[in-house]
Motif scaffolding. Sequence first.
Motif: not given
Length: 128
Positions: A25-53
């Motif tokens: 079940k999706l608990d959408t009460s957790h949707f709002q707030g700050k989220w940081s994108e995380r790359a999978d183990d096969r990809v290296a990120m040279d920086g960061s991406v953050t969403y704030i809802f």
Amino acid sequence: MKRYSLYVWMVATAVVFLSCKKEDKLDTSHFQGKWSERADDRVAMDGSVTYIFNSDNTCSKHIYNALSNQDTTLKWTYVLSHDRTLVTMYGTDKVYTEQYRIKKLTSREMKWENASPGDGNSNKRLIR
């Protein structure tokens, strides 16, 4: 013999029913707030991406490129579908930017599947 066949059918049905995994079940009460994108183990990120809802359906996407030492912040609005499993984001000019199916949403992790293949966006894993 009929009784035995009925018994076997009932046991087989019970095994199939009980072995099926329940959908998370999706608990959408957790949707709002700050989220940081995380790359999978096969990809290296040279920086960061953050969403704030935010609760007023506005959001921002902050992108930091470590290679160029450049920060970019995009301001958007977002819409959750009626069943709250699809998030669509629009730029300040009301033009569609990104759309994802929410596949997992807990207080610590959110997984998105790109709902519009071919638009250049990829699946995402976000964490708090």
